[in-house]
Scaffold this active site. Structure first.
Site, PDB file in Angstrom:
ATOM      1  N   LYS A 126       8.464   6.448  -3.895  1.00  0.00           N
ATOM      2  CA  LYS A 126       7.650   5.438  -4.603  1.00  0.00           C
ATOM      3  C   LYS A 126       7.565   5.786  -6.085  1.00  0.00           C
ATOM      4  CE  LYS A 126       3.018   3.392  -4.075  1.00  0.00           C
ATOM      5  NZ  LYS A 126       1.767   3.484  -3.322  1.00  0.00           N
ATOM      6  N   SER A 201       0.200  -0.758  -1.336  1.00  0.00           N
ATOM      7  CA  SER A 201       0.995  -0.813  -2.519  1.00  0.00           C
ATOM      8  C   SER A 201       2.391  -0.207  -2.362  1.00  0.00           C
ATOM      9  CB  SER A 201       0.262  -0.119  -3.663  1.00  0.00           C
ATOM     10  OG  SER A 201       0.002   1.201  -3.320  1.00  0.00           O
ATOM     11  N   SER A 225      -2.472   2.248   1.399  1.00  0.00           N
ATOM     12  CA  SER A 225      -1.221   1.828   0.780  1.00  0.00           C
ATOM     13  C   SER A 225       0.038   2.336   1.448  1.00  0.00           C
ATOM     14  CB  SER A 225      -1.205   2.272  -0.681  1.00  0.00           C
ATOM     15  OG  SER A 225      -2.259   1.642  -1.360  1.00  0.00           O
TER      16      SER A 225
END
Lengths: 559, 165, 498
Positions: A126, A201, A225
């Site tokens: 990420k 997210s 997330s």
């Protein structure tokens, strides 16, 4: 691709056909590496990567049946071809990945591969985890082109174990968002249903694994997330106990709740990743100095603890909150599966949990406003330009304001204002203080629940998914998807999501995965891994593959 | 054990629930409190403090969103907070301390690579604060943006780039 | 019309001490001076995202040392808070400091004012990190940032508003300088910025008890400037009040060149800093055993030493002041005491110890410093070591040589760097102190026929003792110890004339 569209409905939730492993060469030598996707006029061969799990890939690479470079190229080609449809990555690190793969191969050749627990495993990270060899942007304009110059501890440990970072995944800006749509670089789609969002997210990390563009990915979980997008994408996603995985190198959202979490298709894959990621880091003052248990071994165990059946607690209010009958179905079936296979189940009342959402958002907003104070365009990142130098102090203020207003997206600005409000006008009601107290109450409630059971089982998200057009941009609606995940974040407990089933709303729409969440007491990752592994032995949902992204010509970035 | 083989059926909503619905004693409704009203001035004050510059439309939208979120937090009123301490930290473990050891790190390249503007080995900011000869409203660390304690910049305002080198 | 007699100034100080650790307060970057710009930085020092603070144990220890030396109460838990404001040289947009739970609270700071002991109360002492530096480039008309200083550890001392004059405040500041040097936690150098001080000044009518609005004075670079700045401010406030205006709460910047202060920004409300307990730094217990060990290892503070010199050793205030405020002199003196046979520390001493101590003090301050002063040399250069000086004192105190001989020996010691023993032997200066020997000499003298008449006269005029003693002294070529000789002679005379 190889299945016609008007297949009978019974195809739903059926076992995938046993397909023979491709014996053809894995890569087409007539298509040179580095061919831009536009020139690839056909999908990469083979249709699916020929590895059944991370363990399988690692074994093949370490035994030199395949080289890490070959594996990396295979995945890079897939990534290049498919990721445009998904919007899952912000950057493909081709040269760096190939160089790393070379190094891994070299180590294996020299026999120095004892540490290479994840040799050759392609990983997507990420983009709020710092990487030394490429920019890290947290999907924000204010950090575009930012090069931190160091690796986050989590990334460093993966690399040391031989994993190959092939791309940086897209995310909601700074980790703020639950849809995957708040990235300033485009939305991330769900490979199972391209008209849906992947979640947030860590949407990009989840989509990449689900579409087999990599085998493992790293996300960060603040309020859910990792678990939420993993649930939407049919993966196993683990949020470790707070402090178990180092936060050094994680671009902070809310310090007291951020954790790095691995995602993968199989529980064993995630267990392998945890083995490498967990453990004390002297560079993180909130890091726990605890011995790492054998996570992999936990995946073999039955639903028995100390000669007694595992007690699964079912939070009543959470299950009652599910109104969609399709979801209810899946959950009830899953519960009965556990009950029929050695566990005892019991209903618990956890009335405090519903206050967690408000508490989470207040606390996260205050911490985020603080953590984002450093982004001002002065030392790094994007700086608004001034026509000419000036000596007016007001202008310094204007420089900051413009840099930040232009650099941050709407959701981030919203949360900063909320955090600012709670601090500046907090004396009115001290809502922030109240939220901290609610956090205590929720932690106590979990502690009480764990006196009666060993692990909690509840839904991960209250909906099947949300379509791109329907993505709520009114905060409260969007925040509702976090309602089941914030509890574990506030209490710092380990939580894992796994694919409990699959649904299809009509006979023609693609399958959507449905996830369920397991929460255990602190440092009991082995327990949630064990229970999820049992489920994966009992079912084959996790072997289903998304198909929608294979067929689609849609370009989420395009017109 | 295999997955359900029967064709997909839309299950009716009247299916027997797995749990018993216990009859709950009716709780007295909590005294309704007036919702926290967030004003546009407050939003602007917050924006100033946080160095953001929202347009008037955004101010209105923020005002609305903020009010919604705060109204959402009204649910806290139902709870009993006696003897409930605040949780201010995520970690249960105490902060470790480090020994006084220098760990050399090459951060200068990071600074240089990422800085929007630099000169020699300095970072450049295109705003100037009054030097020693300037009598009006000088900066000494007490800028538009904050109070700093300790009078540290006297030497600096007399010191120019050439001297620093 | 001079109304200043009606008003008294109320002054409190806020002092920032840069702690002399090798690495910074919350990261491992070097905490040094004198390098090129941005030489001593690490990713944490420039606020790179993803970096995390880890507190420096030694910096904590230095603050505890300071607090213990001032008699502060030490916190049981260490907690840090974030203080938010935006400024280019503040890398993270917040400073890590301590708000609700400072490491040290209460306590007092003792210092000398006009030779007398004064004491100012302390509100708190805590640990925080410093910000970077902004310089002005006049050529390009921009500001330049240097983060070498960002993150270096500071001890912030806040005093109670107990000071009542500008001079007193300057002395107090000077005392802090000396204290931090004595404790070896900082070099206390104001010109280099190792010590920074702001003053809070207000006035009130004499006899009143309430405090009035105060102004904060910043940008003061030395103790002298402190005195001038505060005097100027007191005058300004008195003028204001005499004109019928009120003093507003503000911050003013002192201009040393023009000897004036100018208004800066109004002090902003506290809430704007939005202090937040730092979620990255969970609270940690401060081990009482650790605190005890720091307390036990504390060097004596100058004031404590002064007390000891005056009370235990009976030194004059002047000598005590001199020997306690200069670390080098103090160390020399202590070594001299040891060498002279005085136990290091402990209970109230005997008369003998006090005598010796006074001798040591005299010889050091008068003779040695006198000699060094003529050549303009510091104590460190002294050709006479502390051990030698102490030995010399021992000879004198034991009575083996007298004061006059002592000066002779000292002169030789200073020139030749030899020990007293060597010189005394060489010069054969040892005094005769043995009573038997002295008695022999006395009897010899008294036996002389010419003395017979004087012995008869002694019966009626005891003052003639001196005559006999003088004789005996010249018999011994001045080597006899005069007091002993006198005593022996008196005894013999008394016997004879009984």
């Amino acid at each position: 691709m190889d299945e016609p569209e008007n297949e009978p409905a019974s195809e739903l939730a059926s076992e995938p056909e046993d397909e023979p492993i491709d014996t053809e060469p894995l890569t087409d030598p007539s298509v040179p590496y580095g061919t831009p996707p536009e020139q690839l006029n056909r999908p990469p061969e083979p249709a699916r990567p020929p590895f059944s799990s991370v363990a399988d890939l690692v074994a093949k690479v370490r035994s030199r049946e395949m080289s890490a470079v070959e594996v990396t190229n295979l995945y890079l080609t897939r990534l290049q071809y498919y990721e445009v449809r998904l919007g899952a990555v912000v950057r493909i690190t081709r040269e760096q990945a190939l160089a790393a793969a070379e190094a891994v191969d070299e180590k294996i050749r020299q026999g120095a591969d004892e540490e290479l627990f994840l040799a050759g495993v392609p990983v997507v990270v990420k983009d709020n985890l710092c990487t030394a060899d490429c920019p890290t942007t947290a999907a924000s304009k204010i950090l575009e082109h930012f090069e931190p110059g160091y690796d986050a501890t989590a990334v460093e440990r993966l690399r040391r174990a031989g994993a190959i970072v092939i791309a940086k995944a897209s995310l909601d800006e700074f980790g703020m968002g639950s849809s995957g749509g708040f990235s300033t670089l485009g939305s991330c789609r769900n490979p199972w249903r391209l008209s849906d969002m992947a979640g947030g997210s860590s949407g990009g990390s989840a989509a990449a694994v689900a579409a087999s563009l990599c085998m493992l990915s790293l996300g960060t979980d603040t309020g859910g997330s990792v678990r939420q997008p993993a649930s939407f994408c049919g993966l196993v996603g683990l949020r470790p106990t707070y402090g178990l995985v180092s936060r050094f190198g994680v671009i902070a959202h809310a310090c007291s709740m951020d954790q790095v979490g691995p995602m993968g298709r199989y529980v064993e894959d995630v267990a392998r990743a945890m083995q490498v990621l967990g453990g004390y880091d002297p560079r993180d003052p909130t890091s726990l100095a605890v011995e790492q248990p054998d996570y992999l071994a936990a995946c073999e165990k039955p639903l028995v603890l100390d000669d007694k059946p595992v007690r699964i607690g079912l939070p009543k209010e959470a299950h009652e909150a599910i109104s969609d009958p399709l979801l209810r179905d899946v959950f009830e079936t899953a519960i009965s599966r556990f009950a029929d296979n050695g566990a005892t189940t019991q209903w618990l009342s956890m009335p405090m949990a519903k206050h967690g959402l408000a508490a989470y958002h207040l606390i996260a907003a205050v911490e985020a406003a603080s953590n984002l104070a450093r982004y001002d365009g002065v030392r790094y990142g994007r700086r608004a330009s001034l026509a000419e130098p000036t000596s007016d102090e007001e202008v310094l203020s204007a420089l900051y304001k413009r840099s930040r207003q232009e650099g941050f997206g709407p959701e981030v600005r919203r949360r900063i204002i909320l955090g600012a409000y709670l601090r500046r006008f907090g004396h009115k009601e001290d809502l922030f203080g109240r939220a901290c107290q609610v956090r205590t109450l929720i932690a106590r409630e979990f502690a009480q629940a764990f006196e009666q059971c060993d692990v909690l089982l509840l839904p991960t998200v209250p909906i099947i998914g949300f379509a791109v057009e329907d993505t709520p941009n009114v905060p409260l609606e969007l925040y509702q998807t976090d309602v089941f995940t914030v509890g574990a974040s506030l209490a710092g407990l380990p939580a894992l999501t796994f694919m409990a089933g699959a649904v299809r709303t009509t006979t023609t729409t693609p399958t959507s995965p449905v996830g369920m969440q397991l929460i255990a007491p602190r440092l009991q990752e082995t327990l949630v891994l064990r229970v999820a592994a049992v489920y994966q032995r009992l079912t084959t949902f996790h072997k289903l593959e998304p198909k929608d992204y294979l067929d689609s010509e849609e370009d989420p970035f395009g017109v | 054990m295999s997955i359900d083989e029967e064709p997909y059926k839309h299950r009716p909503l009247e299916k027997e629930p797995l749990f018993d619905k216990e009859p709950e004693a009716p709780k007295p409704p909590p005294k309704p409190r007036a919702p926290l009203v967030v004003s546009a001035e407050e939003v602007l004050a917050c924006a100033q403090w946080a160095r953001l510059d929202p347009s008037p439309e955004e101010v209105e939208a923020l005002r609305q969103d903020l009010s919604d979120v705060l109204a959402f937090a009204r649910s806290f009123d139902e709870l009993d907070f006696t003897d409930v301490p605040k949780t201010k930290y995520g970690a249960a473990s105490p902060c470790p301390l480090r020994g006084d050891v220098v760990e050399p790190q090459r951060a200068f390249s990071t600074l240089l690579n990422n800085s929007p503007a630099s000169q020699d080995r300095f970072l450049v900011v295109p705003v100037v604060f009054g030097g020693a000869s300037d009598n009006k409203d000088k900066n000494d660390g007490n800028s538009a943006d904050g109070n700093r304690d300790g009078s540290d910049d006297n030497a600096d305002s007399n010191q120019t780039a050439e001297q620093a080198d | 019309m001079n109304n200043s007699v009606e008003y008294e100034p109320i002054i409190g100080l806020e002092i920032h001490v840069r702690l002399h650790t090798r690495s910074k307060a919350f990261s491992g970057a070097p905490s040094e001076f004198g390098g090129r710009p941005n030489d001593y930085i690490d990713p944490y020092s420039i606020g790179v995202p993803g970096t995390l603070p880890i507190p420096n144990r030694l910096a904590l220890e230095y603050v505890l040392r300071l607090g213990l030396a001032c008699g502060c109460a030490i916190a049981r838990m260490g907690e840090f808070a974030r203080k938010h404001y935006f400024y280019p040289d503040l890398p993270k947009g917040y400073q890590i400091t301590q708000s609700d739970a400072p490491l040290c609270e209460g306590g007092r700071l003792d210092f000398l004012f006009c030779g007398e002991k004064r004491s100012v109360g302390l509100l708190r002492i805590h640990l925080e990190e410093d910000a970077g530096k902004m310089l002005h480039d006049p050529v390009r008309n921009v500001s330049l940032l240097d983060f070498n200083r960002a993150g270096t550890p500071l001890a912030e001392i806040v005093t109670q508003p107990d000071l009542r004059s500008a001079k007193e405040a300057a002395e107090c500041l000077s005392a802090v300088q000396k204290l931090v040097r004595f404790l070896r936690i900082s070099d206390g150098n104001m010109e280099e910025g190792s010590l920074r001080c702001d003053a809070n000044v207000s006035i009130r009518r004499k006899g009143e008890t309430l405090f009035c609005e105060r102004t904060e004075l910043k940008n003061i670079n030395s103790c002298k400037q402190m005195e001038r700045a505060i005097e100027s401010e007191i005058g300004r406030q008195i003028d204001l009040v005499n004109r019928g205006e009120t003093v507003t709460k503000e911050t003013r910047r002192w201009d040393a060149e023009h000897e004036r202060s100018f208004p800066s920004r109004k002090k902003e409300a506290e809430t704007e800093y939005a202090y937040l307990p730092d979620p990255d730094l969970p609270p940690f217990a401060i081990d009482p055993m650790w605190v005890q060990s720091i307390a036990a290892a504390l060097p004596e503070t100058p004031m404590q030493r002064r007390e000891r010199y005056m009370k235990r050793m009976g030194l004059s205030a002047y000598d005590a002041n001199l020997l306690s405020t200069d670390p080098e002199l103090g160390a020399f003196f202590e070594a001299t005491l040891v060498s002279a046979g005085i136990p290091e520390k402990g209970e109230a001493s005997a008369e003998e110890d006090r005598r010796r101590a006074k001798l040591c003090a005299n010889w050091l301050t008068t003779e040695l410093l006198g000699a060094l002063g003529q050549q303009n040399r510091p104590v460190a250069w002294s050709p006479v070591s502390a051990e030698s000086l102490g030995e010399l004192v021992r000879y004198i105190a034991d009575g083996r040589i007298n004061g006059k001989q002592g000066k002779e020996v000292f002169a030789h010691m200073y020139e030749s760097r030899q020990t007293p023993t060597e010189i005394i032997e060489r010069l054969g200066l040892c005094q005769i102190t043995d009573t038997a020997e002295l008695a022999t000499v006395c009897r010899r003298v008294l036996a002389e026929p010419t003395i017979e008449k004087q012995i008869q006269k002694y019966k009626t005029n005891p003052k003639l003792l001196g005559f006999f003693v003088g004789h005996a002294l010249s018999e011994t070529q001045g080597k006899a110890n005069p007091e002993r000789l006198s005593a022996v002679m008196q005894q013999l005379l008394d016997e004879k004339t009984r």
